[in-house]
Scaffold this motif. Structure first.
Motif, PDB file in Angstrom:
ATOM      1  N   VAL A  76      -1.637   7.892 -15.040  1.00 49.86           N
ATOM      2  CA  VAL A  76      -2.330   9.156 -14.758  1.00 49.86           C
ATOM      3  C   VAL A  76      -1.296  10.269 -14.903  1.00 49.86           C
ATOM      4  N   ALA A 109       0.577   4.579  -3.306  1.00 46.24           N
ATOM      5  CA  ALA A 109       1.690   4.233  -2.402  1.00 46.24           C
ATOM      6  C   ALA A 109       2.931   5.111  -2.631  1.00 46.24           C
ATOM      7  N   LEU A 146      12.337  -0.081  -0.059  1.00 42.87           N
ATOM      8  CA  LEU A 146      12.412  -1.199   0.894  1.00 42.87           C
ATOM      9  C   LEU A 146      12.902  -2.405   0.104  1.00 42.87           C
ATOM     10  N   GLY A 164      11.075  -2.164  -3.466  1.00 48.46           N
ATOM     11  CA  GLY A 164       9.802  -1.528  -3.792  1.00 48.46           C
ATOM     12  C   GLY A 164       9.784  -0.175  -3.102  1.00 48.46           C
ATOM     13  N   GLY A 169       3.288   2.644   3.931  1.00 47.11           N
ATOM     14  CA  GLY A 169       4.694   2.334   4.195  1.00 47.11           C
ATOM     15  C   GLY A 169       5.048   0.885   3.943  1.00 47.11           C
ATOM     16  N   THR A 170       5.521   0.209   4.991  1.00 44.60           N
ATOM     17  CA  THR A 170       6.037  -1.149   4.821  1.00 44.60           C
ATOM     18  C   THR A 170       5.018  -2.223   5.185  1.00 44.60           C
ATOM     19  N   TYR A 171       3.776  -1.829   5.516  1.00 48.69           N
ATOM     20  CA  TYR A 171       2.853  -2.878   5.988  1.00 48.69           C
ATOM     21  C   TYR A 171       1.455  -2.766   5.391  1.00 48.69           C
ATOM     22  N   GLY A 172       1.376  -2.280   4.155  1.00 49.78           N
ATOM     23  CA  GLY A 172       0.054  -2.034   3.577  1.00 49.78           C
ATOM     24  C   GLY A 172      -0.595  -3.220   2.902  1.00 49.78           C
ATOM     25  N   PHE A 173       0.157  -4.294   2.668  1.00 50.24           N
ATOM     26  CA  PHE A 173      -0.451  -5.395   1.918  1.00 50.24           C
ATOM     27  C   PHE A 173      -1.556  -6.063   2.727  1.00 50.24           C
ATOM     28  N   LYS A 174      -1.229  -6.346   3.987  1.00 51.21           N
ATOM     29  CA  LYS A 174      -2.206  -7.043   4.826  1.00 51.21           C
ATOM     30  C   LYS A 174      -3.429  -6.174   5.099  1.00 51.21           C
TER      31      LYS A 174
HETATM   32  C1  LIG Z   1      10.068  -5.531  -0.229  1.00 48.04           C
HETATM   33  C2  LIG Z   1       8.728  -5.213   0.373  1.00 48.04           C
HETATM   34  C3  LIG Z   1       8.181  -6.056   1.327  1.00 48.04           C
HETATM   35  C4  LIG Z   1       6.941  -5.779   1.886  1.00 48.04           C
HETATM   36  N1  LIG Z   1       6.423  -6.660   2.793  1.00 48.04           N
HETATM   37  C5  LIG Z   1       5.190  -6.447   3.290  1.00 48.04           C
HETATM   38  C6  LIG Z   1       4.612  -7.391   4.190  1.00 48.04           C
HETATM   39  O1  LIG Z   1       5.226  -8.395   4.542  1.00 48.04           O
HETATM   40  N2  LIG Z   1       3.362  -7.150   4.649  1.00 48.04           N
HETATM   41  C7  LIG Z   1       2.655  -6.042   4.284  1.00 48.04           C
HETATM   42  O2  LIG Z   1       1.517  -5.886   4.724  1.00 48.04           O
HETATM   43  N3  LIG Z   1       3.181  -5.118   3.439  1.00 48.04           N
HETATM   44  C8  LIG Z   1       4.432  -5.291   2.941  1.00 48.04           C
HETATM   45  N4  LIG Z   1       4.991  -4.363   2.102  1.00 48.04           N
HETATM   46  C9  LIG Z   1       4.287  -3.096   1.855  1.00 48.04           C
HETATM   47  C10 LIG Z   1       3.184  -3.294   0.833  1.00 48.04           C
HETATM   48  O3  LIG Z   1       3.732  -3.923  -0.322  1.00 48.04           O
HETATM   49  C11 LIG Z   1       2.568  -1.942   0.441  1.00 48.04           C
HETATM   50  O4  LIG Z   1       2.208  -1.207   1.605  1.00 48.04           O
HETATM   51  C12 LIG Z   1       1.315  -2.185  -0.390  1.00 48.04           C
HETATM   52  O5  LIG Z   1       1.608  -2.989  -1.519  1.00 48.04           O
HETATM   53  C13 LIG Z   1       0.718  -0.867  -0.848  1.00 48.04           C
HETATM   54  O6  LIG Z   1      -0.414  -1.186  -1.605  1.00 48.04           O
HETATM   55  P1  LIG Z   1      -1.119  -0.077  -2.449  1.00 48.04           P
HETATM   56  O7  LIG Z   1      -2.249  -0.751  -3.157  1.00 48.04           O
HETATM   57  O8  LIG Z   1      -1.406   1.102  -1.575  1.00 48.04           O
HETATM   58  O9  LIG Z   1      -0.009   0.429  -3.493  1.00 48.04           O
HETATM   59  P2  LIG Z   1       0.832  -0.388  -4.568  1.00 48.04           P
HETATM   60  O10 LIG Z   1       0.586  -1.847  -4.460  1.00 48.04           O
HETATM   61  O11 LIG Z   1       2.239   0.124  -4.496  1.00 48.04           O
HETATM   62  O12 LIG Z   1       0.174   0.093  -5.900  1.00 48.04           O
HETATM   63  C14 LIG Z   1       0.312   1.424  -6.334  1.00 48.04           C
HETATM   64  C15 LIG Z   1       0.074   1.389  -7.816  1.00 48.04           C
HETATM   65  O13 LIG Z   1      -0.028   2.721  -8.297  1.00 48.04           O
HETATM   66  C16 LIG Z   1       0.525   2.727  -9.595  1.00 48.04           C
HETATM   67  N5  LIG Z   1       0.834   4.108  -9.975  1.00 48.04           N
HETATM   68  C17 LIG Z   1       1.741   4.954  -9.444  1.00 48.04           C
HETATM   69  N6  LIG Z   1       1.720   6.133 -10.073  1.00 48.04           N
HETATM   70  C18 LIG Z   1       0.760   6.043 -11.032  1.00 48.04           C
HETATM   71  C19 LIG Z   1       0.272   6.938 -12.031  1.00 48.04           C
HETATM   72  N7  LIG Z   1       0.748   8.175 -12.182  1.00 48.04           N
HETATM   73  N8  LIG Z   1      -0.704   6.481 -12.861  1.00 48.04           N
HETATM   74  C20 LIG Z   1      -1.213   5.230 -12.731  1.00 48.04           C
HETATM   75  N9  LIG Z   1      -0.791   4.346 -11.799  1.00 48.04           N
HETATM   76  C21 LIG Z   1       0.188   4.756 -10.968  1.00 48.04           C
HETATM   77  C22 LIG Z   1       1.762   1.848  -9.461  1.00 48.04           C
HETATM   78  O14 LIG Z   1       2.184   1.400 -10.726  1.00 48.04           O
HETATM   79  C23 LIG Z   1       1.219   0.725  -8.598  1.00 48.04           C
HETATM   80  O15 LIG Z   1       0.681  -0.315  -9.376  1.00 48.04           O
HETATM   81  C24 LIG Z   1       6.233  -4.610   1.512  1.00 48.04           C
HETATM   82  C25 LIG Z   1       6.776  -3.741   0.559  1.00 48.04           C
HETATM   83  C26 LIG Z   1       8.004  -4.044  -0.014  1.00 48.04           C
HETATM   84  C27 LIG Z   1       8.576  -3.104  -1.050  1.00 48.04           C
END
Ligand SMILES: Cc1cc2nc3c(=O)[nH]c(=O)nc-3n(C[C@H](O)[C@H](O)[C@H](O)COP(=O)(O)OP(=O)(O)OC[C@H]3O[C@@H](n4cnc5c(N)ncnc54)[C@H](O)[C@@H]3O)c2cc1C
Length: 273
Positions: A65, A95, A116, A195, A222-227
């Motif tokens: 985007v 994110a 992180l 990440g 932040g650090t806990y969005g996967f779950k």
């Molecule tokens: C090392 C590490 C460990 C973690 N451990 C945990 C855990 O144990 N438990 C937990 O719940 N969470 C954990 N997290 C946090 C979790 O990974 C995130 O909170 C979660 O993945 C966020 O999901 P999301 O779908 O919001 O964003 P993301 O999964 O980050 O997806 C965002 C997407 O947007 C895309 N994007 C960005 N800009 C653009 C653009 N301009 N155009 C098109 N696409 C774009 C990116 O490429 C990406 O694919 C961890 C994170 C890290 C880095």
């Protein structure tokens, strides 16, 4: 579903943990959460993508985007690296990049991006079934089904878009992990990475509409969005489809930062931020 357990029970569950009184930070107890577990994040994400695809959702891979068209306070469309899309609705769920995408619509988010880091070791035979988290040492350890140990800690101490691992992190992490499990001292790290985490001032996510009609956000996890992905996705789908904010996400609106009704969640990730 959680219970407090003492050193004897902890030792039975995780024999490699140092529960001796001579440890630098003696382990006096633990909060045991039997339903907790780990997931293969890539498998889960592909699962979401396939299920969405089966429902008729188009997933455009490798498509960036680059702009959001807004006219008269209303979203009109999205510009991408592979063409423009006309739409009255955009959900920003990017994110660590969410402030950059929000800026395209003229919306400011109170979010800063921090790396992180995490690391994995060479594989060893299975010996660690629970995930061990230390809120004192700010580390977590788990073992994958391939036998690798996964280590992580808190976010880097400075805002950045870097996804490189650092020696400083690896050294600090190793020191803390060895305080928990000294027997791991001969294990070698295979790789480390970072990440990007979207951190808000109160460590809670931001969900709902914005001052631009049709521009929604589900960010700041932040650090806990996967779950939280499934429940926040469901709530945001309802929000967009009905035009009403579901009660479960009512407290997490963007306006809370102006109104002063923050939702403090600093302890949510168990390791310090
Ligand atoms: C090392 C590490 C460990 C973690 N451990 C945990 C855990 O144990 N438990 C937990 O719940 N969470 C954990 N997290 C946090 C979790 O990974 C995130 O909170 C979660 O993945 C966020 O999901 P999301 O779908 O919001 O964003 P993301 O999964 O980050 O997806 C965002 C997407 O947007 C895309 N994007 C960005 N800009 C653009 C653009 N301009 N155009 C098109 N696409 C774009 C990116 O490429 C990406 O694919 C961890 C994170 C890290 C880095």
């Amino acid at each position: 579903d959680s219970e407090v357990i003492g050193p004897a029970e902890i030792k039975k569950m995780v024999p490699f943990l140092d529960v001796s009184e001579s440890a630098r930070y003696p382990i006096l107890g633990a909060l045991y959460h039997p339903p907790g577990g780990t997931i293969r994040h890539d498998a889960v994400v592909w699962g979401y993508a396939r299920a969405a695809d089966a429902l008729g959702v188009h997933v455009h891979q490798q498509t960036e985007v680059t702009g959001i068209d807004v006219a008269g306070g209303q979203v009109r469309g999205v510009r991408t690296s592979r063409g423009d899309i006309s739409t009255p609705i955009v959900l920003n769920c990017t994110a660590g990049w969410s402030t950059l995408v929000a800026e395209m619509a003229g919306v400011r988010l109170p979010i800063q991006t921090f790396p992180l880091q995490a690391a994995v070791t060479e594989p060893v035979r299975a010996f660690l079934h629970p995930v061990v988290v230390s809120g004192t040492l700010h580390v977590y350890v788990s073992q994958t089904d391939r036998g690798e140990l996964v280590f992580g800690a808190s976010v880097d101490p400075f805002a950045s878009y870097s996804t490189r691992g650092s020696l400083e992190f690896a050294e600090g992490l190793a020191g803390h992990v060895l305080q928990l499990m000294p027997a791991l001292s001969k294990m070698r790290l295979l790789r480390q990475w970072a990440g990007l985490c979207d951190m808000t001032p109160d460590f809670s996510p931001v969900m709902g509409g914005t001052e631009v009609a049709g521009f929604y956000v589900d960010v700041g996890w932040g650090t806990y969005g996967f779950k939280a992905g499934p429940v926040s996705g469901e709530a945001m789908a309802e929000c967009i489809a009905t035009g009403r904010t579901p009660e479960i996400i009512g407290a997490f609106g963007l306006s809370r930062f102006g109104d002063g009704f923050l939702v403090g969640e600093k302890g949510a990730a168990a390791v310090g931020h």
